[in-house]
Enzyme design. Structure first.
Site, mmCIF file in Angstrom:
data_model
loop_
_atom_site.group_PDB
_atom_site.id
_atom_site.type_symbol
_atom_site.label_atom_id
_atom_site.label_comp_id
_atom_site.label_asym_id
_atom_site.label_seq_id
_atom_site.Cartn_x
_atom_site.Cartn_y
_atom_site.Cartn_z
ATOM 1 N N ILE A 1 73.792 34.060 -93.933
ATOM 2 C CA ILE A 1 73.802 35.519 -94.030
ATOM 3 C C ILE A 1 75.164 36.010 -94.504
ATOM 4 O O ILE A 1 75.259 36.916 -95.339
ATOM 5 C CB ILE A 1 73.405 36.165 -92.696
ATOM 6 C CG1 ILE A 1 71.964 35.778 -92.329
ATOM 7 C CG2 ILE A 1 73.534 37.687 -92.766
ATOM 8 C CD1 ILE A 1 71.526 36.256 -90.950
ATOM 9 N N ASP B 1 85.314 30.936 -90.943
ATOM 10 C CA ASP B 1 84.254 30.151 -90.322
ATOM 11 C C ASP B 1 84.853 28.847 -89.817
ATOM 12 O O ASP B 1 85.845 28.340 -90.380
ATOM 13 C CB ASP B 1 83.131 29.850 -91.321
ATOM 14 C CG ASP B 1 81.832 29.463 -90.627
ATOM 15 O OD1 ASP B 1 80.951 30.324 -90.505
ATOM 16 O OD2 ASP B 1 81.709 28.302 -90.197
ATOM 17 N N CYS C 1 78.654 36.120 -87.232
ATOM 18 C CA CYS C 1 78.817 34.891 -86.458
ATOM 19 C C CYS C 1 77.896 34.895 -85.242
ATOM 20 O O CYS C 1 77.479 35.953 -84.767
ATOM 21 C CB CYS C 1 80.269 34.744 -86.006
ATOM 22 S SG CYS C 1 80.930 36.175 -85.140
ATOM 23 N N PRO C 2 77.567 33.716 -84.725
ATOM 24 C CA PRO C 2 76.765 33.653 -83.497
ATOM 25 C C PRO C 2 77.578 34.156 -82.307
ATOM 26 O O PRO C 2 78.814 34.291 -82.383
ATOM 27 C CB PRO C 2 76.448 32.159 -83.349
ATOM 28 C CG PRO C 2 76.827 31.527 -84.645
ATOM 29 C CD PRO C 2 77.875 32.389 -85.255
ATOM 30 N N SER D 1 75.008 41.286 -86.251
ATOM 31 C CA SER D 1 74.826 39.978 -85.627
ATOM 32 C C SER D 1 74.428 40.101 -84.158
ATOM 33 O O SER D 1 73.247 40.062 -83.827
ATOM 34 C CB SER D 1 76.095 39.147 -85.791
ATOM 35 O OG SER D 1 75.888 37.825 -85.333
ATOM 36 N N GLU E 1 70.305 46.102 -75.048
ATOM 37 C CA GLU E 1 69.247 46.666 -75.896
ATOM 38 C C GLU E 1 67.932 46.738 -75.128
ATOM 39 O O GLU E 1 67.596 45.785 -74.411
ATOM 40 C CB GLU E 1 69.088 45.814 -77.158
ATOM 41 C CG GLU E 1 70.331 45.840 -78.019
ATOM 42 C CD GLU E 1 70.267 44.906 -79.215
ATOM 43 O OE1 GLU E 1 71.169 44.976 -80.066
ATOM 44 O OE2 GLU E 1 69.323 44.090 -79.297
ATOM 45 N N HIS F 1 68.442 47.759 -84.117
ATOM 46 C CA HIS F 1 68.190 46.324 -84.292
ATOM 47 C C HIS F 1 67.021 46.073 -85.249
ATOM 48 O O HIS F 1 66.033 45.404 -84.905
ATOM 49 C CB HIS F 1 67.923 45.647 -82.946
ATOM 50 C CG HIS F 1 68.242 44.179 -82.951
ATOM 51 N ND1 HIS F 1 68.769 43.532 -81.874
ATOM 52 C CD2 HIS F 1 68.104 43.236 -83.918
ATOM 53 C CE1 HIS F 1 68.934 42.236 -82.167
ATOM 54 N NE2 HIS F 1 68.524 42.039 -83.397
#
Length: 319
Positions: free
Chosen positions: A158, A177, A208-209, A236, A266, A285
């Site tokens: 992404i 990264d 990023c995760p 993300s 959320e 989202h």
């Protein structure tokens, strides 16, 4: 074979077909499942699919017939994957389905920050243009992106797709990264360390995760290292940002604008600090949700189940 989908509505509110699953077993789909109904609805099902409905160790103990758990999402934190592994239950997620959709949405958020198109359109409809003494007007500073620099934190699929669009707009890209692919570097794209990215980016986009080392990566200390007027985009995970710190930076003008599709809790709570911030765009989202993207998700979810049935499960997150 009994298949239960616990919360299918967001994946398929009615514009897709569950036919792929129906061909593989006796399918029951629930739009949503409250926590006190999870065990009851799973019952003696062999196959369980979930998006955001939690499957805990206690649920696995109470539903001993489960043989496979599938996610209708990339993230799998809602499943106790270790408990599933102990019971020999593979858990498969959907690793790639919304790359182009999310990258497109990240740039859409950025463009909205630069032009506030929605608000200007509403101004016209309210009659503000008709009653204006000049032939044009604008209510926010307008920003040209060509020649500016986008810092991308997380340069996976992404992040790379977002970078390609940014470069097409005439931007330079600084990428951060843990895993670097030198082949991706060019005159307009290079890897840097975080401090250099913070110091030199006009726009910072998060891809990023959410890991312990990335939680709160945007905070008052890292914001202090950024350019005055920087714009921040997050499509993300919400907890990547310390929301109180971003609110304060927006209200002070240190951050020029921010746009997020994700927040820490959320659905968003009405006491979320970002709701009190200036020049803040928040969407619910939905970056992942174009029909084309959801169809890919559906297709991969079905293929995950076919692979399990054939004895060679794929996209397993708890090998």
């Amino acid at each position: 074979m009994k298949i239960v989908i616990l919360d299918g509505y967001t994946e398929n509110p009615g514009d897709l077909s569950w036919e792929g699953f129906e061909k593989l077993g006796d399918l029951t789909v629930y739009d949503r499942t409250p926590n006190d109904k999870i065990v009851e609805r799973i019952g003696d099902a062999d196959i369980v699919y979930t998006n955001k409905t939690p499957i805990t160790k206690e649920t696995l103990e109470a539903c001993p017939n489960i043989k496979f758990i599938g996610l209708l999402a990339t993230g799998y934190n809602v499943v106790d994957v270790n408990a599933a592994k102990e019971k020999g239950i593979p858990v498969s997620n959907i690793p790639t389905y919304g790359t182009d959709a999310v990258a497109q949405f990240a740039i859409a958020l950025l463009l909205e920050l630069c032009h506030h198109i929605g608000e200007h359109s509403n101004c016209v409809k309210r009659g503000e243009w008709s009653n204006n003494p000049d032939w044009c007007f604008w209510k926010y500073p307008l920003v040209e992106l060509a020649g500016k620099t986008m810092g991308i934190i997380g340069f996976g699929r992404i992040g790379q797709a977002t970078a390609r669009i940014a470069q097409a707009l005439g931007m330079k890209v600084l990428a951060y990264d843990s895993y670097k692919n030198p082949e991706l570097e060019s005159e307009t794209c290079k890897y840097v360390e975080l401090d250099e990215l913070f110091a030199n980016s006009d726009v910072i986009s998060l891809h990023c995760p959410l890991f312990p080392n990335t939680k709160g990566i945007i905070n008052k200390d890292t914001i202090s290292k950024m350019k005055d007027g920087v714009m921040i985009i997050n499509t993300s995970r919400g907890p990547l940002i310390v929301e109180e710190d971003l609110r304060d930076a927006l209200n002070s003008g240190k951050v020029g604008g921010a746009a997020v599709d994700v927040v820490s809790v959320e659905p968003i709570k009405m006491d979320n600090p970002l709701l009190e911030a200036k020049n803040m765009i928040i969407t619910p989202h939905i970056a992942w949700a174009p029909k084309e993207s959801r169809q890919r998700l559906m297709d991969i979810a079905v293929e995950n189940l076919k692979a399990f049935i054939n004895g060679s499960p794929i996209n397993v997150v708890n090998k």
